[in-house]
Design a protein around this motif. Structure first.
Motif, short mmCIF file in Angstrom:
data_model
loop_
_atom_site.label_atom_id
_atom_site.label_comp_id
_atom_site.label_asym_id
_atom_site.label_seq_id
_atom_site.Cartn_x
_atom_site.Cartn_y
_atom_site.Cartn_z
N GLN A 139 0.79 -1.20 0.07
CA GLN A 139 0.24 0.07 0.02
C GLN A 139 0.94 1.12 0.07
OE1 GLN A 139 -2.32 0.40 3.63
NE2 GLN A 139 -3.85 2.01 2.65
N GLN A 149 4.06 1.71 -1.22
CA GLN A 149 4.68 1.58 -2.39
C GLN A 149 3.64 2.23 -3.48
OE1 GLN A 149 8.01 1.51 -2.98
NE2 GLN A 149 8.07 1.30 -0.62
N VAL A 150 2.39 1.85 -3.73
CA VAL A 150 1.64 2.02 -4.46
C VAL A 150 1.12 3.64 -4.30
CG1 VAL A 150 -1.01 2.07 -5.10
CG2 VAL A 150 0.25 -0.13 -4.87
N LEU A 151 1.05 4.26 -3.01
CA LEU A 151 0.84 5.51 -2.71
C LEU A 151 1.95 6.50 -3.23
CD1 LEU A 151 -1.06 5.24 0.69
CD2 LEU A 151 -2.10 6.31 -1.44
N HIS A 157 3.97 5.49 -5.57
CA HIS A 157 4.09 5.49 -7.03
C HIS A 157 3.19 6.43 -7.66
CE1 HIS A 157 4.69 4.17 -11.10
NE2 HIS A 157 3.59 3.92 -11.29
N TYR A 158 1.89 6.51 -7.13
CA TYR A 158 0.80 7.38 -7.76
C TYR A 158 0.73 8.80 -7.45
CZ TYR A 158 -0.66 3.09 -10.31
OH TYR A 158 -0.70 2.19 -10.94
N TYR A 159 1.06 8.84 -6.10
CA TYR A 159 1.01 10.15 -5.31
C TYR A 159 2.51 10.52 -4.89
CZ TYR A 159 -3.92 9.09 -5.38
OH TYR A 159 -5.03 8.44 -6.04
N LYS A 161 -5.20 14.97 -5.10
CA LYS A 161 -4.87 14.22 -6.32
C LYS A 161 -6.12 13.28 -6.70
CE LYS A 161 -0.36 14.86 -7.51
NZ LYS A 161 0.07 14.94 -8.89
N ALA A 171 -8.09 12.62 -10.02
CA ALA A 171 -7.86 11.37 -10.58
C ALA A 171 -9.36 10.54 -10.64
CB ALA A 171 -7.01 10.41 -9.97
N SER A 214 -8.49 7.68 -17.09
CA SER A 214 -7.23 7.23 -16.68
C SER A 214 -7.08 5.81 -17.33
CB SER A 214 -7.16 7.07 -15.16
OG SER A 214 -8.14 6.24 -14.80
N ALA A 260 -3.90 0.78 -14.62
CA ALA A 260 -2.50 0.82 -14.02
C ALA A 260 -1.95 -0.49 -14.35
CB ALA A 260 -2.61 0.68 -12.25
#
Length: 201
Positions: A29, A31-33, A35-37, A58, A62, A70, A73
């Motif tokens: 979680q 790493q995903v945050l 990456h995207y933020y 953000k 999105a 979008s 992913a």
């Protein structure tokens, strides 16, 4: 009675596995945050309110209501692991949390290198022999006490059939590799003394 002990052991392993899965999910979680933020990366200079506002902005940009289509992913690569790998890592994690204080980065890397040394050499000379070597090295102060306890536990997890007879030069080679892992100068005389004290000569 034995069945109760086995059930308790399974429950204990299940708890460890559950904790590891939760920790892994939290890491994913995070790493995903990140990456995207990327603006949400840990920055001590930003107050929590600013982080929350950036996240809200953000998320609003999105959202489909904003009219922006979008792209899907990308699917991250997944490392395949066996149940035995998970069990060993769980045991190691449990042993580290119960037996050792919080470690610095260099202590953690040494611990990882030592556990790799144990798991690599246990099939060659046997987990019991590795355990004896670790015990003697711990008693001599070569390996710290809390690390010794963890390594003995890892050695006991080795399920590989140990050879009945192991040449002394193989045990000597294993001890010299241990010196390399610990960053010590290889000392053949000291290694031979340790082999005798462990009763492996």
């Amino acid at each position: 009675m034995e069945l109760d002990q086995r059930v308790k052991a399974l429950e204990y392993e299940l708890k460890i596995l559950k904790n590891e899965i939760q920790r892994t999910l939290l890491d994913i979680q995070e790493q995903v945050l990140i990456h995207y933020y990327p603006t949400l990366r840990s920055d001590d200079s930003l107050p929590p309110e600013a982080i929350a506002q950036a996240f809200s902005a953000k998320a609003a940009a999105a959202s489909p209501a904003a009219g922006a289509a979008s792209a899907p992913a990308p699917i991250p690569a997944v490392k395949k692991v066996s149940l035995e790998d998970i069990r060993v890592q769980s045991e190691l994690g449990a042993a580290l949390t119960t037996a050792a204080p919080v470690r610095t980065g260099s202590d953690q890397s040494i611990m990882v290198n030592l556990s790799e040394w144990v798991s690599t050499n246990a099939p060659k000379i046997g987990g019991e022999r590795i355990g004896k070597i670790v015990e003697v090295c711990g008693n001599k102060g070569i390996i710290p006490a809390e690390t010794k306890a963890v390594l003995v536990r890892i050695a006991s997890l080795s399920k590989d059939a140990a050879p009945n007879q192991v040449p002394v030069n193989e045990i000597l080679n294993t001890l010299l590799k241990l010196d390399g892992v610990l960053g010590r100068a290889a000392d053949v005389e000291e290694a031979l003394v340790l082999i005798e004290e462990a009763g492996l000569g």
